[in-house]
Scaffold this motif. Sequence first.
Motif, short mmCIF file in Angstrom:
data_model
loop_
_atom_site.label_atom_id
_atom_site.label_comp_id
_atom_site.label_asym_id
_atom_site.label_seq_id
_atom_site.Cartn_x
_atom_site.Cartn_y
_atom_site.Cartn_z
N LEU A 13 2.92 4.61 0.83
CA LEU A 13 3.18 3.24 0.95
C LEU A 13 4.60 2.99 0.47
O LEU A 13 5.03 1.85 0.96
CB LEU A 13 2.22 2.63 -0.17
CG LEU A 13 0.77 2.65 0.39
CD1 LEU A 13 -0.11 2.47 -0.66
CD2 LEU A 13 0.64 1.56 1.57
N GLY A 77 -4.37 4.54 -0.63
CA GLY A 77 -3.94 5.13 0.70
C GLY A 77 -4.75 6.38 1.24
O GLY A 77 -6.05 6.05 1.01
N HIS A 101 -6.56 -2.40 1.43
CA HIS A 101 -5.93 -1.67 2.54
C HIS A 101 -5.24 -2.53 3.51
O HIS A 101 -5.57 -3.85 3.69
CB HIS A 101 -7.14 -0.91 3.19
CG HIS A 101 -7.70 -0.09 2.36
ND1 HIS A 101 -7.26 1.11 2.16
CD2 HIS A 101 -8.91 0.12 1.81
CE1 HIS A 101 -7.76 1.88 1.35
NE2 HIS A 101 -9.23 1.27 1.10
#
Length: 147
Positions: A13, A77, A101
């Motif tokens: 991320l 993730g 998400h």
Amino acid sequence: MTAKVLVLNGPNLNLLGTREPDVYGAETLAGIEANCHARAKALDLEIEFRQTNSEGQLVDWVQQARGTFDALILNAGAYTHTSVAILDALKAVQIPTIEVHLSNIHQREEFRSHSYISKVAVGMICGFGGFGYEMALESAARLLTKK
């Protein structure tokens, strides 16, 4: 007393903005964090925002949250689909957790549709990009008001 929310982000991320922009968009994690701080302030929440590529670090942070934070927002993730260790940590600390998400994981590869986090999360927000984090903060504020 102001409620405290821990926002945790998992692997890759930190690459938002350049990583698969067709899937994740152009927004950076720093931009998402800035938006979260602004939204949290408006909701009278105190937040701490963290990112790691390490599964063990996520487990440590979840464990350390007990007694310090009132809620968790978690975008694990890829660990969402693989980590029993994170699931076990979430079960152990029993802090209301909202799963986030950026993409709609149910429209992607089949393996992404399975979430260990969902087994213990109060709810999941997916498919709204970075705005999903702000939705999660709103949800956390409502949950904590009802407590």
